[in-house]
Design a protein around this motif. Sequence first.
Motif, mmCIF file in Angstrom:
data_model
loop_
_atom_site.group_PDB
_atom_site.id
_atom_site.type_symbol
_atom_site.label_atom_id
_atom_site.label_comp_id
_atom_site.label_asym_id
_atom_site.label_seq_id
_atom_site.Cartn_x
_atom_site.Cartn_y
_atom_site.Cartn_z
ATOM 1 N N GLN A 90 0.847 -1.189 0.000
ATOM 2 C CA GLN A 90 0.000 0.000 0.000
ATOM 3 C C GLN A 90 0.887 1.245 0.000
ATOM 4 O O GLN A 90 1.706 1.434 0.886
ATOM 5 C CB GLN A 90 -0.905 0.015 1.231
ATOM 6 C CG GLN A 90 -1.822 1.211 1.319
ATOM 7 C CD GLN A 90 -2.946 1.152 0.297
ATOM 8 O OE1 GLN A 90 -3.235 0.091 -0.247
ATOM 9 N NE2 GLN A 90 -3.568 2.272 0.036
ATOM 10 N N VAL A 91 0.693 2.067 -1.006
ATOM 11 C CA VAL A 91 1.462 3.308 -1.086
ATOM 12 C C VAL A 91 0.876 4.326 -0.122
ATOM 13 O O VAL A 91 -0.342 4.497 -0.061
ATOM 14 C CB VAL A 91 1.434 3.872 -2.523
ATOM 15 C CG1 VAL A 91 2.199 5.187 -2.585
ATOM 16 C CG2 VAL A 91 2.017 2.855 -3.492
ATOM 17 N N GLN A 92 1.727 4.986 0.604
ATOM 18 C CA GLN A 92 1.273 6.019 1.526
ATOM 19 C C GLN A 92 1.978 7.334 1.239
ATOM 20 O O GLN A 92 3.180 7.356 0.996
ATOM 21 C CB GLN A 92 1.533 5.605 2.975
ATOM 22 C CG GLN A 92 0.651 4.474 3.454
ATOM 23 C CD GLN A 92 0.856 4.185 4.926
ATOM 24 O OE1 GLN A 92 1.970 4.230 5.434
ATOM 25 N NE2 GLN A 92 -0.220 3.876 5.630
ATOM 26 N N MET A 93 1.205 8.397 1.273
ATOM 27 C CA MET A 93 1.736 9.738 1.104
ATOM 28 C C MET A 93 1.604 10.451 2.449
ATOM 29 O O MET A 93 0.539 10.424 3.055
ATOM 30 C CB MET A 93 0.951 10.518 0.042
ATOM 31 C CG MET A 93 0.650 9.755 -1.217
ATOM 32 S SD MET A 93 2.109 9.494 -2.242
ATOM 33 C CE MET A 93 2.338 11.138 -2.916
ATOM 34 N N VAL A 94 2.666 11.090 2.879
ATOM 35 C CA VAL A 94 2.642 11.789 4.155
ATOM 36 C C VAL A 94 3.090 13.226 3.942
ATOM 37 O O VAL A 94 4.245 13.476 3.578
ATOM 38 C CB VAL A 94 3.546 11.102 5.197
ATOM 39 C CG1 VAL A 94 3.506 11.864 6.511
ATOM 40 C CG2 VAL A 94 3.100 9.655 5.393
ATOM 41 N N GLU A 95 2.156 14.141 4.168
ATOM 42 C CA GLU A 95 2.457 15.561 4.042
ATOM 43 C C GLU A 95 2.823 16.137 5.408
ATOM 44 O O GLU A 95 2.277 15.721 6.434
ATOM 45 C CB GLU A 95 1.259 16.338 3.489
ATOM 46 C CG GLU A 95 0.734 15.867 2.149
ATOM 47 C CD GLU A 95 -0.390 14.852 2.278
ATOM 48 O OE1 GLU A 95 -1.142 14.668 1.301
ATOM 49 O OE2 GLU A 95 -0.530 14.254 3.359
ATOM 50 N N SER A 96 3.714 17.102 5.409
ATOM 51 C CA SER A 96 4.103 17.774 6.656
ATOM 52 C C SER A 96 4.553 19.188 6.337
ATOM 53 O O SER A 96 4.752 19.536 5.171
ATOM 54 C CB SER A 96 5.228 17.001 7.349
ATOM 55 O OG SER A 96 6.384 16.954 6.530
ATOM 56 N N GLY A 97 4.696 19.989 7.386
ATOM 57 C CA GLY A 97 5.235 21.330 7.222
ATOM 58 C C GLY A 97 4.217 22.446 7.284
ATOM 59 O O GLY A 97 4.586 23.624 7.229
ATOM 60 N N GLY A 98 2.939 22.102 7.401
ATOM 61 C CA GLY A 98 1.937 23.148 7.473
ATOM 62 C C GLY A 98 1.989 23.894 8.794
ATOM 63 O O GLY A 98 2.721 23.521 9.718
ATOM 64 N N GLY A 99 1.208 24.970 8.861
ATOM 65 C CA GLY A 99 1.174 25.742 10.096
ATOM 66 C C GLY A 99 0.489 27.069 9.892
ATOM 67 O O GLY A 99 -0.164 27.306 8.878
ATOM 68 N N LEU A 100 0.648 27.929 10.885
ATOM 69 C CA LEU A 100 0.066 29.274 10.865
ATOM 70 C C LEU A 100 1.160 30.276 10.547
ATOM 71 O O LEU A 100 2.217 30.270 11.194
ATOM 72 C CB LEU A 100 -0.573 29.584 12.220
ATOM 73 C CG LEU A 100 -1.099 31.004 12.428
ATOM 74 C CD1 LEU A 100 -2.234 31.297 11.463
ATOM 75 C CD2 LEU A 100 -1.541 31.186 13.884
ATOM 76 N N VAL A 101 0.910 31.133 9.577
ATOM 77 C CA VAL A 101 1.893 32.136 9.181
ATOM 78 C C VAL A 101 1.179 33.431 8.847
ATOM 79 O O VAL A 101 0.000 33.423 8.472
ATOM 80 C CB VAL A 101 2.716 31.619 7.978
ATOM 81 C CG1 VAL A 101 1.845 31.451 6.747
ATOM 82 C CG2 VAL A 101 3.911 32.509 7.691
ATOM 83 N N GLN A 102 1.863 34.536 8.982
ATOM 84 C CA GLN A 102 1.264 35.826 8.671
ATOM 85 C C GLN A 102 1.316 36.113 7.168
ATOM 86 O O GLN A 102 2.132 35.538 6.434
ATOM 87 C CB GLN A 102 1.982 36.940 9.425
ATOM 88 C CG GLN A 102 1.728 36.929 10.928
ATOM 89 C CD GLN A 102 2.328 38.142 11.607
ATOM 90 O OE1 GLN A 102 3.328 38.692 11.169
ATOM 91 N NE2 GLN A 102 1.708 38.563 12.718
ATOM 92 N N ASP A 103 0.456 36.989 6.749
ATOM 93 C CA ASP A 103 0.417 37.462 5.358
ATOM 94 C C ASP A 103 1.838 37.882 4.938
ATOM 95 O O ASP A 103 2.486 38.657 5.644
ATOM 96 C CB ASP A 103 -0.553 38.638 5.269
ATOM 97 C CG ASP A 103 -0.859 39.035 3.840
ATOM 98 O OD1 ASP A 103 -1.715 39.913 3.648
ATOM 99 O OD2 ASP A 103 -0.238 38.492 2.909
ATOM 100 N N GLY A 104 2.298 37.352 3.792
ATOM 101 C CA GLY A 104 3.649 37.664 3.319
ATOM 102 C C GLY A 104 4.720 36.709 3.789
ATOM 103 O O GLY A 104 5.873 36.782 3.345
ATOM 104 N N GLY A 105 4.360 35.787 4.670
ATOM 105 C CA GLY A 105 5.328 34.842 5.209
ATOM 106 C C GLY A 105 5.587 33.665 4.297
ATOM 107 O O GLY A 105 5.082 33.600 3.163
ATOM 108 N N SER A 106 6.393 32.721 4.790
ATOM 109 C CA SER A 106 6.790 31.557 3.990
ATOM 110 C C SER A 106 6.604 30.269 4.782
ATOM 111 O O SER A 106 6.694 30.269 6.016
ATOM 112 C CB SER A 106 8.265 31.678 3.584
ATOM 113 O OG SER A 106 8.489 32.804 2.777
#
Length: 125
Positions: A1-17
């Motif tokens: 079974q192939v699994q995809m795992v996303e990470s790195g999201g969060g809360l950031v201000q307008d103009g951020g990265s």
Amino acid sequence: QVQMVESGGGLVQDGGSLRLSCAVSDRTFAAGDTGWFRQAPGKGREFVAAINWIGSSRYYADSVKGRFTIFRDSAKNTVDLQMNSLRPEDTAIYYCAVRTSGREGSEYENDYAYWGQGTQVTVSS
């Protein structure tokens, strides 16, 4: 079974990265064309970016061109999405998936499979 795992999201201000990362459990599929999509509250899932299996071609939605960059990190065996100059309208759950049909760079979610659980990106104004 192939699994995809996303990470790195969060809360950031307008103009951020933020930098999102997509790890694929199966080495065969990890070498395939990979796409990032997003789904905002109350809306359907939309195409963000895609990269071909060797990383030589990249495709972007008009709304993110010049701000987002998709690339392969061969050291980590991931497909990452670097997001700069973020805007409140970029707020969404971001998903990655492997393209299993259609043309390279396809923007149609039905051409992709093995969706992960997604990672939330919230941009505050």
